[in-house]
Scaffold this motif. Structure first.
Motif, mmCIF file in Angstrom:
data_model
loop_
_atom_site.group_PDB
_atom_site.id
_atom_site.type_symbol
_atom_site.label_atom_id
_atom_site.label_comp_id
_atom_site.label_asym_id
_atom_site.label_seq_id
_atom_site.Cartn_x
_atom_site.Cartn_y
_atom_site.Cartn_z
ATOM 1 N N UNK A 74 10.234 -1.444 9.864
ATOM 2 C CA UNK A 74 11.529 -1.322 9.198
ATOM 3 C C UNK A 74 11.410 -0.193 8.185
ATOM 4 N N UNK A 75 12.448 0.606 8.109
ATOM 5 C CA UNK A 75 12.460 1.730 7.174
ATOM 6 C C UNK A 75 13.681 1.572 6.287
ATOM 7 N N UNK A 76 13.473 1.686 4.997
ATOM 8 C CA UNK A 76 14.565 1.601 4.037
ATOM 9 C C UNK A 76 14.596 2.896 3.243
ATOM 10 N N UNK A 126 0.860 -1.182 0.000
ATOM 11 C CA UNK A 126 0.000 0.000 0.000
ATOM 12 C C UNK A 126 0.897 1.232 0.000
ATOM 13 N N UNK A 127 0.344 2.333 -0.421
ATOM 14 C CA UNK A 127 1.085 3.584 -0.342
ATOM 15 C C UNK A 127 0.873 4.186 1.029
ATOM 16 N N UNK A 128 1.769 5.083 1.395
ATOM 17 C CA UNK A 128 1.639 5.739 2.693
ATOM 18 C C UNK A 128 0.330 6.518 2.771
ATOM 19 N N UNK A 129 -0.121 7.036 1.647
ATOM 20 C CA UNK A 129 -1.369 7.796 1.642
ATOM 21 C C UNK A 129 -2.586 6.911 1.901
ATOM 22 N N UNK A 130 -2.516 5.650 1.499
ATOM 23 C CA UNK A 130 -3.703 4.796 1.576
ATOM 24 C C UNK A 130 -3.840 4.050 2.896
ATOM 25 N N UNK A 131 -2.890 4.198 3.818
ATOM 26 C CA UNK A 131 -2.946 3.420 5.055
ATOM 27 C C UNK A 131 -3.400 4.229 6.258
ATOM 28 N N UNK A 132 -3.752 5.474 6.041
ATOM 29 C CA UNK A 132 -4.162 6.322 7.159
ATOM 30 C C UNK A 132 -5.313 5.657 7.909
ATOM 31 N N UNK A 133 -5.138 5.481 9.207
ATOM 32 C CA UNK A 133 -6.173 4.865 10.029
ATOM 33 C C UNK A 133 -6.065 3.354 10.132
ATOM 34 N N UNK A 190 2.297 9.170 9.575
ATOM 35 C CA UNK A 190 1.286 8.185 9.174
ATOM 36 C C UNK A 190 1.949 6.837 8.925
ATOM 37 N N UNK A 191 3.046 6.835 8.174
ATOM 38 C CA UNK A 191 3.720 5.575 7.842
ATOM 39 C C UNK A 191 4.294 4.900 9.084
ATOM 40 N N UNK A 207 6.974 -2.255 6.415
ATOM 41 C CA UNK A 207 8.212 -1.830 5.778
ATOM 42 C C UNK A 207 7.904 -0.517 5.072
ATOM 43 N N UNK A 208 8.568 0.539 5.477
ATOM 44 C CA UNK A 208 8.401 1.853 4.857
ATOM 45 C C UNK A 208 9.598 2.074 3.950
ATOM 46 N N UNK A 209 9.330 2.377 2.702
ATOM 47 C CA UNK A 209 10.402 2.650 1.753
ATOM 48 C C UNK A 209 10.376 4.134 1.429
ATOM 49 N N UNK A 210 11.425 4.813 1.807
ATOM 50 C CA UNK A 210 11.568 6.241 1.523
ATOM 51 C C UNK A 210 12.407 6.352 0.260
ATOM 52 N N UNK A 211 11.734 6.588 -0.854
ATOM 53 C CA UNK A 211 12.438 6.595 -2.135
ATOM 54 C C UNK A 211 12.302 7.944 -2.819
ATOM 55 N N UNK A 212 13.102 8.131 -3.833
ATOM 56 C CA UNK A 212 13.054 9.349 -4.620
ATOM 57 C C UNK A 212 11.929 9.284 -5.637
ATOM 58 N N UNK A 213 11.803 10.352 -6.398
ATOM 59 C CA UNK A 213 10.804 10.383 -7.448
ATOM 60 C C UNK A 213 9.487 11.001 -7.022
ATOM 61 N N UNK A 214 9.390 11.428 -5.799
ATOM 62 C CA UNK A 214 8.158 12.070 -5.319
ATOM 63 C C UNK A 214 8.280 13.571 -5.578
#
Length: 177
Positions: free
Chosen positions: A147-149, A82-89, A137-138, A96-103
């Motif tokens: 885990x955060x990558x 899921x995206x970080x936006x879609x998991x609120x609540x 949120x994430x 696993x949170x992936x902090x990637x470029x391209x945003x």
């Protein structure tokens, strides 16, 4: 019904359609029935003058029906991704949170750097607060493990921010290949 359940697991869309045409339970929609009638009239080999929609229908008949089941499950939210936006609540056992470029709206290395230094220029405030809120949120979704990558290089200030948040023993630098 048992036959249909088996076909859903092990057959193609075409084989499921053939079964439905034979049993008439459930009945095919008019649109699908029309395409099936066209194929029956033209034969099993694609012709040059067929419409693109009929060509697509022919190709779709060869796809495993289990792919349709998987697509429906994905659309209905039965996916482990899921995206970080879609998991609120929502909450999950492991995250696993992936902090990637391209945003366009989120620069994770810069957010972590600004978080550590506390020096947030007026021009950076909007992006900083957007990133901070989404980061929260994430990070607040897991029940047990997080885990955060970070897939982008982090400067010393960004790494220091991660150490402040998670503890030095939990921040593991990955060396380039």
């Amino acid at each position: 019904m048992d036959k249909l359940v088996d076909l859903r697991k092990n057959a193609t869309i075409g084989e499921v359609l053939d079964h439905l045409k034979q049993t008439k339970r459930p009945r095919l929609t008019d649109r699908v029935a029309k395409r099936e009638d066209e194929i029956a009239t033209l034969g099993s080999v694609e012709t040059a003058d067929e419409s693109n929609s009929l060509k697509r229908h022919r190709k779709l008949r060869n796809v495993a029906y289990s792919e349709i089941v998987a697509l429906v499950e994905f659309i209905n939210g039965f996916t482990p991704f899921a995206t970080q936006h879609s998991v609120k609540g929502a909450e999950f056992e492991n995250v696993l949170v992936i902090l990637s470029g391209g945003w366009n709206q989120y620069n994770w290395p810069k957010y972590l750097e600004l978080r550590h230094t506390g020096i947030i220029a007026a021009k950076d405030q909007g992006g900083y607060y957007r990133a901070r809120n989404l980061f929260y949120v994430a990070l607040s979704r897991p029940k047990k493990r997080l885990a955060i990558l970070a897939t982008q290089e982090l400067n010393a200030n960004a790494v220091a921010s991660a150490v402040e948040l998670f503890g030095e023993e939990h921040v593991i630098p990955l060396s380039p290949p």
